[in-house]
Scaffold this active site. Structure first.
Site, PDB file in Angstrom:
ATOM      1  N   ILE A  83       1.022  -1.207   0.163  1.00 55.46           N
ATOM      2  CA  ILE A  83      -0.070  -0.036  -0.124  1.00 55.46           C
ATOM      3  C   ILE A  83       0.831   1.170   0.049  1.00 55.46           C
ATOM      4  O   ILE A  83       0.756   2.259  -0.712  1.00 55.46           O
ATOM      5  CB  ILE A  83      -0.886  -0.124   1.087  1.00 55.46           C
ATOM      6  CG1 ILE A  83      -2.085  -1.188   1.076  1.00 55.46           C
ATOM      7  CG2 ILE A  83      -1.742   1.357   1.179  1.00 55.46           C
ATOM      8  CD1 ILE A  83      -2.809  -1.514   2.202  1.00 55.46           C
ATOM      9  N   SER A 136      -6.863  -0.411  10.802  1.00 52.58           N
ATOM     10  CA  SER A 136      -7.430  -1.783  10.257  1.00 52.58           C
ATOM     11  C   SER A 136      -8.940  -1.949  10.816  1.00 52.58           C
ATOM     12  O   SER A 136      -9.313  -1.711  12.176  1.00 52.58           O
ATOM     13  CB  SER A 136      -6.692  -2.736  10.756  1.00 52.58           C
ATOM     14  OG  SER A 136      -7.463  -4.043  10.200  1.00 52.58           O
ATOM     15  N   TYR A 144      -2.111  -7.552  17.585  1.00 49.03           N
ATOM     16  CA  TYR A 144      -2.212  -6.623  16.521  1.00 49.03           C
ATOM     17  C   TYR A 144      -3.400  -5.957  16.337  1.00 49.03           C
ATOM     18  O   TYR A 144      -3.379  -4.609  15.965  1.00 49.03           O
ATOM     19  CB  TYR A 144      -2.268  -7.715  15.043  1.00 49.03           C
ATOM     20  CG  TYR A 144      -2.512  -6.735  13.795  1.00 49.03           C
ATOM     21  CD1 TYR A 144      -1.393  -5.984  12.925  1.00 49.03           C
ATOM     22  CD2 TYR A 144      -3.736  -6.764  13.239  1.00 49.03           C
ATOM     23  CE1 TYR A 144      -1.731  -5.277  12.022  1.00 49.03           C
ATOM     24  CE2 TYR A 144      -4.011  -6.113  12.020  1.00 49.03           C
ATOM     25  CZ  TYR A 144      -2.946  -5.589  11.566  1.00 49.03           C
ATOM     26  OH  TYR A 144      -3.285  -4.834  10.157  1.00 49.03           O
ATOM     27  N   LYS A 174      -3.920  -1.771  16.420  1.00 48.38           N
ATOM     28  CA  LYS A 174      -4.768  -1.003  15.421  1.00 48.38           C
ATOM     29  C   LYS A 174      -5.846  -0.016  16.250  1.00 48.38           C
ATOM     30  O   LYS A 174      -6.128   1.066  15.689  1.00 48.38           O
ATOM     31  CB  LYS A 174      -5.462  -2.052  14.353  1.00 48.38           C
ATOM     32  CG  LYS A 174      -4.447  -2.576  13.671  1.00 48.38           C
ATOM     33  CD  LYS A 174      -3.714  -1.830  12.692  1.00 48.38           C
ATOM     34  CE  LYS A 174      -2.342  -1.456  12.831  1.00 48.38           C
ATOM     35  NZ  LYS A 174      -1.541  -0.413  11.906  1.00 48.38           N
TER      36      LYS A 174
END
Length: 318
Positions: free
Chosen positions: A48, A170, A202, A206
């Site tokens: 990205i 996310s 994770y 986020k």
């Protein structure tokens, strides 16, 4: 035969639904002028980040790839130059797993670059381990390194006028939780060696990205700098490069069938970089090139403020 037809219909129907919901595509229509402006993109050498860098370079921006791996960065620069004709894409080393490296990067940048218009906190990982400073790797890279980087560059962003900070989060933030006691004891928001445990870590990191942006917007009120957090979609990137072989065997076929490519995954980041008129939405969370609501914990003022204060202490800023 009928059973086969029914199964095929169910599979095709499921595929259609998924591509219109969980794997929905969007297109950035923002067209803000970028000539003469400077952008930093962490992790801009792949996925990205590279797609974002390519688009901004095509629009005439000076693009700085803030990366750990020089060889990958130079390969990305060569590709971007070949595709865009830009000669204003450069590499600067930073390792987000080292607060010393982040400080060194910002010191060099502030001495050598006269302006900063866009800071894209793009880099991230799913992995187990510790940073140079002893923090859990996901908390340290995905949140703390970017927190310090942003804080040290804020004044330069203010000087340039109309600066923006875009932080990739996310949809996984929905399953995150901030346990400040665990952070104080373990220097991490998740412990354990199993895959589900570092996936939970994770998610926690986020959630930190969303809360950081929420609090940052409050602290930027009265300035000309705005900030946004982003869900890029579920994208085929190197994010999961550290997962086990059996997981890759399971994930890769699904990824090839359903996951977005990096260019599609960059669209919401680019929207927050380039769309004019979104300044009143500073601090919001974006998905599919539109502001989206978030769950209660992701906009909890008290939790966001405490995370900021704790992060300042961990980074040695207070």
């Amino acid at each position: 035969m009928l059973q086969f037809v029914l199964l095929a219909a169910v599979l095709l129907g499921g595929y259609f639904v998924l591509t219109k919901t969980l794997f929905k595509r969007s297109i950035c229509k923002g067209n803000a002028a970028m000539a003469g402006k400077t952008a930093i993109i962490t992790g801009g050498n792949t996925g990205i980040g590279k797609a974002t860098a390519l688009h901004l370079a095509r629009k005439g921006a000076r693009v700085i790839l803030a990366c750990r791996n020089r060889d990958k960065a130079e390969a990305a620069i060569a590709e971007i130059q070949q595709k865009t004709g830009s000669t204003d894409v450069v590499y600067m080393h930073v390792d987000l797993a080292s607060l010393k490296s982040v400080r060194s990067f910002t010191e060099i940048f502030l001495k050598t670059e006269s302006r900063l218009d866009l800071l894209v906190n793009n880099a991230g990982l799913v992995a187990d381990g510790r940073t140079e400073d002893g923090f859990g790797i996901e908390f340290g890279v995905n949140h703390l390194g970017h927190f310090l980087l942003t804080c040290l560059l804020l004044e330069r962003l203010k000087e340039s006028g109309g600066g923006r900070i875009v932080t990739l989060s996310s949809m996984a933030h929905r399953w995150g939780h901030i346990d400040f006691e665990a952070l104080a004891v373990n220097k991490d928001l998740g412990t354990g060696k199993y895959s589900w445990q570092f996936f939970q870590a994770y998610c926690n990191s986020k959630l930190c990205n969303v809360l950081f942006t929420h609090e940052l917007a409050k602290r930027l009120k009265g300035t000309n700098v705005t900030c946004y957090s982003v869900h890029p979609g579920i994208v085929r990137t190197e994010l999961s490069r550290n997962v086990s072989l059996w997981q890759k065997i399971f994930i890769d076929p699904v990824a090839k069938l359903l996951f977005l490519d990096p260019e599609a995954g960059a669209q919401t980041s680019l929207h927050c970089c380039l769309q004019e008129g979104i300044e009143p939405l500073s601090g919001r969370y974006f998905s599919c090139c539109a502001a989206q609501d978030v769950h209660g914990q992701a906009k909890d003022d008290a939790v966001a403020r405490k995370l900021w204060e704790v992060s300042e202490r961990l980074c040695g800023l207070s």
